[in-house]
Design a protein around this motif. Sequence first.
Motif, PDB file in Angstrom:
ATOM      1  N   TYR A   1       8.600  -4.292  12.026  1.00 16.41           N
ATOM      2  CA  TYR A   1       9.979  -4.031  11.650  1.00 16.41           C
ATOM      3  C   TYR A   1      10.456  -5.064  10.622  1.00 16.41           C
TER       4      TYR A   1
ATOM      5  N   HIS B   1      12.033  -4.777   7.966  1.00 10.40           N
ATOM      6  CA  HIS B   1      13.382  -4.496   7.489  1.00 10.40           C
ATOM      7  C   HIS B   1      14.453  -5.074   8.415  1.00 10.40           C
TER       8      HIS B   1
ATOM      9  N   TYR C   1      16.137   0.884   6.539  1.00  9.43           N
ATOM     10  CA  TYR C   1      14.776   0.736   7.041  1.00  9.43           C
ATOM     11  C   TYR C   1      13.847   0.063   6.036  1.00  9.43           C
TER      12      TYR C   1
ATOM     13  N   ASP D   1      13.699   0.696   2.910  1.00  8.42           N
ATOM     14  CA  ASP D   1      13.314   1.625   1.850  1.00  8.42           C
ATOM     15  C   ASP D   1      13.896   1.202   0.507  1.00  8.42           C
TER      16      ASP D   1
END
Length: 119
Positions: A18, A20, A107, A109
């Motif tokens: 994770y 992000h 997330y 991105d």
Amino acid sequence: MLEQMMRAVARKIIAQEYPHAKSPAVVYATVSKATQLGETFDLKDLVIHNDETGSSFKGHITAHWNEYTLTVVDRWGDEDESFPPLPGVRSKGQYKAGAFVAVAMAYGDSPAIIGEVQL
């Protein structure tokens, strides 16, 4: 000892699976470069009102996509050097160089401009 081991394992899992979660989902940025692209989009099903005559008619607008290079800043507008420049951020919005914008990176991105902000 066990507590330290658990923290180390938790940090490792978060960093690996994770990444992000370690960075904010929304940051402020300043537009350092703005370029209008040749690619267009249409806003359809609009009603255009003429304020002078009171009449209205249906229409659409054809506008250009824009591409920006963004520099992440802190809440006071100072450059945040922990982020690299964000090139190639496309948006339908029109922002001038020097404008402050809110940028989402859901997330982890690709960044997306939410809109202009005032710091």
